[in-house]
Write a protein that holds these residues in place. Structure first.
Motif, PDB file in Angstrom:
ATOM      1  N   PRO A  77       4.225  10.596 -19.581  1.00  0.00           N
ATOM      2  CA  PRO A  77       5.362  11.666 -19.391  1.00  0.00           C
ATOM      3  C   PRO A  77       4.910  13.150 -19.173  1.00  0.00           C
ATOM      4  N   GLY A  78       5.244  13.959 -18.796  1.00  0.00           N
ATOM      5  CA  GLY A  78       4.597  15.320 -18.599  1.00  0.00           C
ATOM      6  C   GLY A  78       3.938  15.524 -17.192  1.00  0.00           C
ATOM      7  N   ASP A  79       3.399  14.157 -16.709  1.00  0.00           N
ATOM      8  CA  ASP A  79       2.571  14.466 -15.580  1.00  0.00           C
ATOM      9  C   ASP A  79       3.376  14.954 -14.189  1.00  0.00           C
ATOM     10  N   HIS A  80       2.613  15.749 -13.469  1.00  0.00           N
ATOM     11  CA  HIS A  80       3.233  16.229 -12.344  1.00  0.00           C
ATOM     12  C   HIS A  80       2.889  15.209 -11.379  1.00  0.00           C
ATOM     13  N   VAL A  81       4.258  14.978 -10.449  1.00  0.00           N
ATOM     14  CA  VAL A  81       3.949  13.778  -9.417  1.00  0.00           C
ATOM     15  C   VAL A  81       4.493  14.530  -8.098  1.00  0.00           C
ATOM     16  N   VAL A  82       3.751  13.755  -6.844  1.00  0.00           N
ATOM     17  CA  VAL A  82       4.700  14.005  -5.776  1.00  0.00           C
ATOM     18  C   VAL A  82       5.068  12.317  -5.207  1.00  0.00           C
ATOM     19  N   THR A  83       6.182  12.408  -4.875  1.00  0.00           N
ATOM     20  CA  THR A  83       6.708  10.907  -4.387  1.00  0.00           C
ATOM     21  C   THR A  83       6.283  10.429  -2.864  1.00  0.00           C
ATOM     22  N   CYS A  84       6.210   9.476  -2.692  1.00  0.00           N
ATOM     23  CA  CYS A  84       6.135   9.151  -1.057  1.00  0.00           C
ATOM     24  C   CYS A  84       6.761   7.844  -0.914  1.00  0.00           C
ATOM     25  N   LEU A  85       7.658   7.582   0.296  1.00  0.00           N
ATOM     26  CA  LEU A  85       8.298   6.670   0.694  1.00  0.00           C
ATOM     27  C   LEU A  85       7.364   5.248   0.954  1.00  0.00           C
ATOM     28  N   SER A  86       6.080   5.554   1.237  1.00  0.00           N
ATOM     29  CA  SER A  86       5.116   4.370   1.538  1.00  0.00           C
ATOM     30  C   SER A  86       4.669   3.902   0.262  1.00  0.00           C
ATOM     31  N   ALA A  87       5.788   3.234  -0.570  1.00  0.00           N
ATOM     32  CA  ALA A  87       5.511   2.515  -1.808  1.00  0.00           C
ATOM     33  C   ALA A  87       4.546   1.322  -1.214  1.00  0.00           C
ATOM     34  N   PHE A  88       3.737   0.975  -2.073  1.00  0.00           N
ATOM     35  CA  PHE A  88       2.594   0.002  -1.386  1.00  0.00           C
ATOM     36  C   PHE A  88       2.537  -1.205  -2.545  1.00  0.00           C
ATOM     37  N   CYS A  89       2.124  -2.538  -2.155  1.00  0.00           N
ATOM     38  CA  CYS A  89       2.077  -3.338  -3.124  1.00  0.00           C
ATOM     39  C   CYS A  89       0.701  -3.482  -3.650  1.00  0.00           C
ATOM     40  N   GLY A  90      -0.187  -3.607  -2.826  1.00  0.00           N
ATOM     41  CA  GLY A  90      -1.616  -3.312  -3.016  1.00  0.00           C
ATOM     42  C   GLY A  90      -2.471  -4.524  -2.847  1.00  0.00           C
ATOM     43  N   HIS A  91      -1.641  -5.867  -2.488  1.00  0.00           N
ATOM     44  CA  HIS A  91      -2.331  -6.882  -2.050  1.00  0.00           C
ATOM     45  C   HIS A  91      -2.005  -7.582  -0.779  1.00  0.00           C
ATOM     46  N   CYS A  92      -1.038  -6.989   0.041  1.00  0.00           N
ATOM     47  CA  CYS A  92      -0.748  -7.718   1.319  1.00  0.00           C
ATOM     48  C   CYS A  92      -1.766  -7.358   2.314  1.00  0.00           C
ATOM     49  N   GLU A  93      -1.877  -8.071   3.270  1.00  0.00           N
ATOM     50  CA  GLU A  93      -2.843  -7.667   4.407  1.00  0.00           C
ATOM     51  C   GLU A  93      -2.825  -6.198   4.832  1.00  0.00           C
ATOM     52  N   PHE A  94      -1.679  -5.370   5.017  1.00  0.00           N
ATOM     53  CA  PHE A  94      -1.799  -4.463   5.296  1.00  0.00           C
ATOM     54  C   PHE A  94      -2.444  -3.285   4.293  1.00  0.00           C
ATOM     55  N   CYS A  95      -2.000  -3.639   2.842  1.00  0.00           N
ATOM     56  CA  CYS A  95      -2.790  -2.634   2.032  1.00  0.00           C
ATOM     57  C   CYS A  95      -4.084  -2.873   1.873  1.00  0.00           C
ATOM     58  N   VAL A  96      -4.661  -4.322   1.828  1.00  0.00           N
ATOM     59  CA  VAL A  96      -5.754  -4.462   1.717  1.00  0.00           C
ATOM     60  C   VAL A  96      -6.608  -3.827   2.786  1.00  0.00           C
ATOM     61  N   GLY A  97      -5.999  -4.107   4.017  1.00  0.00           N
ATOM     62  CA  GLY A  97      -6.688  -3.012   5.168  1.00  0.00           C
ATOM     63  C   GLY A  97      -6.734  -1.732   5.009  1.00  0.00           C
ATOM     64  N   GLY A  98      -6.282  -1.496   4.286  1.00  0.00           N
ATOM     65  CA  GLY A  98      -5.854   0.314   4.062  1.00  0.00           C
ATOM     66  C   GLY A  98      -4.817   1.122   4.692  1.00  0.00           C
ATOM     67  N   HIS A  99      -3.827   0.045   5.194  1.00  0.00           N
ATOM     68  CA  HIS A  99      -2.807   0.683   5.880  1.00  0.00           C
ATOM     69  C   HIS A  99      -1.403   0.556   5.023  1.00  0.00           C
ATOM     70  N   MET A 303       3.580   5.660  11.499  1.00  0.00           N
ATOM     71  CA  MET A 303       4.648   5.438  10.149  1.00  0.00           C
ATOM     72  C   MET A 303       3.865   6.308   9.300  1.00  0.00           C
ATOM     73  N   MET A 304       4.585   7.204   8.959  1.00  0.00           N
ATOM     74  CA  MET A 304       4.353   8.302   7.859  1.00  0.00           C
ATOM     75  C   MET A 304       2.893   8.683   7.734  1.00  0.00           C
ATOM     76  N   GLY A 305       2.292   8.850   9.233  1.00  0.00           N
ATOM     77  CA  GLY A 305       1.089   9.359   9.337  1.00  0.00           C
ATOM     78  C   GLY A 305      -0.267   8.310   8.818  1.00  0.00           C
ATOM     79  N   SER A 306       0.082   7.316   9.098  1.00  0.00           N
ATOM     80  CA  SER A 306      -0.827   6.152   8.642  1.00  0.00           C
ATOM     81  C   SER A 306      -1.616   6.332   7.276  1.00  0.00           C
ATOM     82  N   ASN A 307      -0.525   6.639   6.339  1.00  0.00           N
ATOM     83  CA  ASN A 307      -1.291   7.595   5.044  1.00  0.00           C
ATOM     84  C   ASN A 307      -1.757   6.830   4.216  1.00  0.00           C
ATOM     85  N   GLN A 308      -2.986   7.153   3.408  1.00  0.00           N
ATOM     86  CA  GLN A 308      -3.326   6.522   2.141  1.00  0.00           C
ATOM     87  C   GLN A 308      -2.985   7.713   1.185  1.00  0.00           C
TER      88      GLN A 308
END
Ligand SMILES: NC(=O)c1ccc[n+]([C@@H]2O[C@H](COP(=O)([O-])OP(=O)(O)OC[C@H]3O[C@@H](n4cnc5c(N)ncnc54)[C@H](O)[C@@H]3O)[C@@H](O)[C@H]2O)c1
Ligand SMILES: [Zn+2]
Ligand SMILES: [Zn+2]
Length: 360
Positions: A77-99, A303-308
């Motif tokens: 609580p109290g942290d400042h954040v920016v949101t992004c619609l690119s919510a990522f699971c962290g374990h699928c093929e695309f996440c593991v590949g950095g996409h 898609m969203m600038g291929s962001n990380q």
């Protein structure tokens, strides 16, 4: 809490009182400070893309963490954040590949049978793009936001969540613009202007801005354009070939029209890359001259600038704080939540950069 609700395609958003849940183990409750109004929101209002309704639109937000779930370790609580619609699971093929922006796993959303994040069990409301940010509060997965430094102003930080990350990512990650290369950007709205700025940061040489609103020229030059073409006069791709001795290395489409995506491809020099950022309405086709493929040209989507975004957004904050990223100039108007429909009307005229909703 108050939120701007879309109940039917083509209808204005209505300000309603909407119930919001408590954070689950990996969720974060955020008090919104500011939300930008993006043309993508308008595409859903106009029915160019489908979305479950009723829903709260909005997806470009910065705010302050109010509560975190029991398994959230990186935020408090109290942290400042920016949101992004690119919510990522962290374990699928695309996440593991950095996409991360291509992650489509359901883990970051609540299960269908669970209490909804928005609305009540009796009257659930769909969450838009994992966020729903035209609202005083957001309840999101922890991987749909990133902590930023406290000295970053939150109204400008909001723009990082869509326009700027998309633009910067499209230039640096999707297209991989190299120093000295030539760039054209078609469309100088919030996303297009940020793309001009990103091309400048990436070290592009000639930067050609294109818009059908001639008054955009001064703004475009301010964001890094070396040349401006008024699209209302026609023959855009031919003019780019003339200006750049045979075409640009990179063209970016930042409107969302099939014809300007075709133009982006035509204005390339040999081996050039056209990156389409704009959301072309579902059902429309982009046409190319087949023979131009022999020139080894490429057409890419972004898609969203291929962001990380957990890496990129804090870096963009540093760029802003160092004076290299233009965010002050990207905000044309600060508005209240109940002025969001006017912001859409303003956007359709094409004269402004971005409207940003600020909350008390
Ligand atoms: N790919 C992604 O992940 C992603 C992310 C964010 C936004 N987008 C899309 O990017 C596009 C741009 O978004 P925005 O918020 O900057 O929009 P915007 O409405 O603010 O800007 C569009 C600009 O294009 C100009 N324009 C319109 N028609 C034109 C034409 N025929 N020729 C030349 N210029 C023209 C307008 O004058 C305006 O300046 C939208 O389609 C949006 O949905 C995509
Ligand atoms: Zn957007
Ligand atoms: Zn994933």
């Amino acid at each position: 809490m108050k939120a701007a609700v879309l109940r039917e395609v083509g209808r204005p958003l209505e300000i309603e009182n909407v119930a919001i849940g408590k954070p689950g183990p990996r969720e974060v409750l955020i008090r919104a400070a500011a939300t930008g109004v993006c043309h993508s929101d308008l595409h859903f209002v106009e029915g160019h893309y489908p979305t479950p309704m009723p829903t709260v639109l909005g997806h470009e937000c910065a705010g302050v963490v109010e509560q975190v779930g029991s398994e959230v370790h990186g935020l408090a609580p109290g942290d400042h954040v920016v949101t992004c619609l690119s919510a990522f699971c962290g374990h699928c093929e695309f996440c593991v590949g950095g996409h991360l922006s291509l992650c489509n796993e359901p883990d970051t959303r609540r299960a269908k049978e669970a209490e909804p994040r928005l609305g009540t069990a009796e009257a659930p409301m769909a969450q838009f793009l994992n966020l729903s940010a035209f609202a005083e509060q957001l309840l999101v997965h922890e991987n749909a936001c990133v902590k930023i430094r406290r000295d970053m102003p939150l109204d400008r930080a909001a723009l990082l969540g869509c326009a700027t990350i998309t633009a910067y990512g499209s230039v640096v990650r999707t297209a991989e613009v190299r120093p000295g290369q030539s760039v054209a950007v078609i469309g100088c709205g919030g996303v297009g202007l940020a793309t001009l700025n990103a091309a400048q940061i990436a070290g592009a040489g000639r930067i050609v801005a294109i818009d059908r609103v001639a008054e955009k020229e001064a703004l475009a030059r301010d964001f890094g354009a070396t040349d401006f073409i008024d699209a209302s006069e026609g023959d855009v791709w031919k003019k780019v070939l003339g200006l750049t001795d045979g075409g640009v290395d990179h063209a970016f489409e930042a409107i969302g029209l099939a014809d300007t995506a075709s133009d982006a491809f035509r204005m390339l020099r040999r081996r050039g890359i056209a990156t389409v950022i704009g959301m072309i309405p579902v059902g429309q086709k982009v046409t190319l001259n087949g023979y131009e493929l022999l020139q080894e040209k490429q057409l890419r989507g972004s898609m969203m600038g291929s962001n990380q975004f957990p890496l990129d957004i804090p870096r963009l904050v540093d760029f802003y704080m160092n004076g290299r990223l233009k965010l002050d100039e990207l905000i044309s108007r600060r508005i209240r939540l109940d002025e969001v429909n006017e912001a859409f009307a303003e956007m359709k005229k094409g004269q402004i950069a971005r409207s940003v909703i600020t909350f008390e």
